[in-house]
Design an enzyme around this catalytic site. Structure first.
Site, PDB file in Angstrom:
ATOM      1  CD  GLU B  59       1.375  -7.850   3.432  1.00 26.16           C
ATOM      2  OE1 GLU B  59       2.137  -8.207   4.365  1.00 26.16           O
ATOM      3  OE2 GLU B  59       1.010  -6.682   3.272  1.00 26.16           O
ATOM      4  CG  HIS B 126       3.509   1.823  -3.160  1.00 30.52           C
ATOM      5  ND1 HIS B 126       4.748   2.024  -2.585  1.00 30.52           N
ATOM      6  CD2 HIS B 126       2.645   1.680  -2.132  1.00 30.52           C
ATOM      7  CE1 HIS B 126       4.629   2.012  -1.271  1.00 30.52           C
ATOM      8  NE2 HIS B 126       3.360   1.800  -0.966  1.00 30.52           N
TER       9      HIS B 126
END
Ligand SMILES: Cc1ncc(C[n+]2csc(CCOP(=O)(O)OP(=O)(O)O)c2C)c(N)n1
Lengths: 344, 322
Positions: B59, B126
């Site tokens: 990321e 999530h």
């Protein structure tokens, strides 16, 4: 630039890896960087510089080679100890003095200081402190050039062995290889990350071994030897330009200063200062110049004087310039002014 | 024909790739025949070869690369697989992209798409809503579209903006929201919207919580209360004017957000209204957020963890009695 350089060799005792003009040009930038940084240190000691001063003493040979081979269109991501490379790349001395002395007219306008400076529009990326972060930024810049169909460009990103241990660095190296961009990463192992010696930084046999794991081609370098720096880094630049995989150079030196000028580096033991990698690259280069009779003592003295004059002028100019002022500053962090969140 | 919130995001990206050769999409699993964990880029890699690129699970480097490309004139769109994983890119987003214009005078036009918010069974890693973290830092624009139309036009707008934009798209809305067609043009960026008019109480919300707030308003309408719902659309900049105008009409303010309760967008709205509009208020302003725990996995726990139409209505009822 080097009007007094003598071309004829009287001694062939030592074979230089790089052509003499390039060697002398590199030496000139090294000398300028050393002179400038010594001056910055004395300003700092005199209380004339706010914030830190971080110098590249002992790393000028590696650094200069990083800047010297880059051409128009190339991307350069210098780091903490890259004054010599920045100058060789084309950064004006005034950028440095204005940033250190907080002139409103400098590239950072008092908003950032010392080594945290750059000219993104001129392809000199402005490092953030967070080590390792600039590798992937360099990768992205190169991808953009490829997207646009540009040809014959490379990027060179600098790092220390300390920064090499960050996650950001690993991610950046991996993505560089995945994207197969023409990148050279020059890592300078100066044996300390601030006060932490190598044995608490990493446990691999040799940092250059990582190259193969990343998908880079790796080369080791004696960073105290300017000829070798020009040869090895110049070679890597050439290979990157020719479309070889990304290149990793790991240079060995000793940091010949504190981490910053606030730091007396008393944690560096005497015995390490006697190691071959602890040589002062500027002195070594100077000796080579004398040995090969590329310039005589008078000429060298003249070069030192010239460098000091340039530095003094850049400092005097920046010192006369206005400082930024809190109540006249535009406190807006985005370019799209109408989208600023302006509630007070 | 009907189009979902998710399809609107895909269509916006297709249009951006078609209309602007500076645009490329960069993220995990976005390319190939796969088209992203949620299929927000489905088919785009084929339609636009070389411009929808899979990345490693990196990321930090994904955003760093986007920053570098943006500095060289591109308009990258980064897809985080889930907003939660953008924690690993915080450094590049906050410290690199967010500081860059201020430091160097050169803006960084990246768009980072964050599939945000909770859905049943998604658990602590999530489900997160990260808009408050991004809004806290200078130099970023933070969008939180709550409708299909906004999902479309705001994403197009995000890429046009010269500054870094964090585009928080809500996963719960992906399939739940549908519209008949996509608009040509939306409201200007930074402008909030009155999603439902009312005179008794103002609910300020955004993203999926805006939809929950509308449902709560519907429920309260049956009890005779007229609730005004303000959809912030972007949380940074925050359209304080619309909020003030609404509170001036209703005298009562409830702010609803799905993020964790400490600080954040709802606290910011209330701070602004109380400091500059105290005289407009007939009762102490209230806020409703998720609970101060990680987001639970089990649907029974999850539905009690976040605000929903029922507890928004309950909170509003209590405030109406004040
Ligand atoms: C990610 C990160 N952590 C901590 C620091 C604080 N810091 C600045 S320089 C430095 C040492 C860096 O060592 P190295 O990368 O070897 O470079 P050198 O200073 O030796 O040239 C540290 C710890 C930082 N800048 N970035």
């Amino acid at each position: 630039m080097l009007q007094t350089a003598q071309r004829t060799l009287k001694s062939k005792r030592k074979k230089l890896a790089a052509p003499h003009e390039r060697f002398l040009e590199a030496f000139h930038w090294m000398l300028l960087a050393r002179t400038l940084e010594e001056k910055l240190v004395s300003l700092y000691r005199g209380g004339m510089i706010t914030g830190g001063v971080y110098i590249g003493k002992g790393q000028e040979a590696v650094s200069v080679a990083c800047g010297l081979f880059l051409q128009k269109g190339d991307i350069f991501a210098p780091l903490i100890r890259d004054q010599a490379g920045r100058s060789a790349f084309g950064e004006p001395l005034l950028d440095v003095t204005r940033t250190y002395l907080g002139s409103r007219l400098g590239p950072m306008r008092g908003r950032d200081g010392n080594i945290h400076r750059g000219h993104p529009r001129k392809n000199e990326l402005a490092m953030i402190s967070h080590l390792g972060a600039m590798i992937s930024v360099t990768v992205g810049a190169l991808m953009a050039k490829r997207f646009r169909g540009e040809k014959d460009f490379i990027g060179l990103s600098c790092i220390g062995e300390g920064g090499m241990q960050s996650g950001s660095f690993h991610e950046g190296m991996n993505i560089a290889a995945v994207e197969q961009v023409p990148l050279v990463v020059v890592a300078t192992n100066n044996h300390y990350a601030y006060s932490t010696p190598n044995d608490r930084e990493f446990a691999c046999h040799d940092l250059v071994d990582r190259a193969i794991g990343y998908g880079f081609e790796g080369y080791s370098l004696d960073g105290t030897d300017l000829g070798a720096c020009l040869d090895v880094i110049g070679g890597a630049v050439k290979r990157a330009r020719a479309g070889r995989p990304p290149q990793l150079i790991v240079a060995s030196v000793l940091r010949l200063s504190g981490h910053g000028e606030h730091d007396d580096a008393s944690y560096v033991p005497e015995e390490i200062k006697r190691k071959p990698f602890a040589r002062d690259c500027l002195k070594v280069a100077e000796q080579t110049i004398i040995d090969l009779n590329l310039a005589d003592a008078d000429t060298l003295a003249q070069w030192r004087k010239d460098a000091a004059a340039q530095v003094d002028e850049a400092i005097a100019t920046a010192q006369k310039e206005p400082a930024p002022e809190g109540d006249r500053e535009e406190w807006c962090a985005i370019s799209t002014r109408e989208l600023a969140d302006s509630f007070e | 024909m009907s189009i979902t919130y998710l399809e609107a995001i895909r269509e916006a990206q297709a249009k951006l790739l078609r209309d602007d050769e500076r645009v490329f999409i960069y993220g995990q699993d976005v390319g190939g025949t796969f088209g992203g964990a949620f299929k927000a880029t489905k088919g785009l890699a084929k339609e636009f070869p070389g411009r929808v690129l899979n990345t490693p699970i990196s990321e930090d480097a994904i955003v760093g690369t986007a920053i570098g490309a943006a500095l060289q004139g591109m308009r990258p769109i980064v897809e985080m697989q889930f907003a939660d994983f953008s924690s690993l890119a915080l450094n590049q987003i906050l410290n690199n992209a967010g500081t860059h214009y201020w430091r160097t005078n050169v803006p960084v036009p990246i768009t980072v798409r964050l599939p945000s918010g909770g859905t049943k069974g998604s658990g602590p890693f999530h489900s997160q809503s990260m808009e408050s973290i991004y809004a806290h830092y200078p130099g970023l624009i933070v969008m939180t579209p709550a409708t299909v139309e906004d999902a479309y036009t705001m994403l197009i707008e995000a890429v046009a903006i010269d500054d870094p934009v964090i585009y928080c798209e809500h996963k719960y809305l992906y399939y739940h929201l549908k519209a008949d067609k996509l608009p040509e043009k939306g409201l200007p960026t930074g402008r909030a919207r009155i999603a439902r008019e009312g005179r008794d109480l103002t609910v300020v919300s955004y993203s999926a919580m805006m939809q929950e707030s509308l449902a709560a308003a519907e429920e309260l309408a049956r009890e005779g209360f007229e609730i005004e719902v303000v959809d912030l659309r972007t949380v940074k900049p925050l359209d304080t004017d619309i909020v003030f105008a609404s509170v001036a009409r209703t005298g009562r303010l409830l702010c609803v957000g799905e993020a964790f309760p400490w600080g954040g967008v709802t606290a910011e709205v209330i701070a602004r209204v109380t400091s500059a509009g105290f005289h407009l208020l007939d009762a102490a302003p209230q806020r409703l957020n998720a609970k101060d725990t990680p987001i639970p996995y089990h649907p029974n726990l999850w539905s009690a963890h976040r605000p929903n139409a029922k507890n928004i209505a309950a909170k509003a009822r209590a405030l109406l009695r004040e």
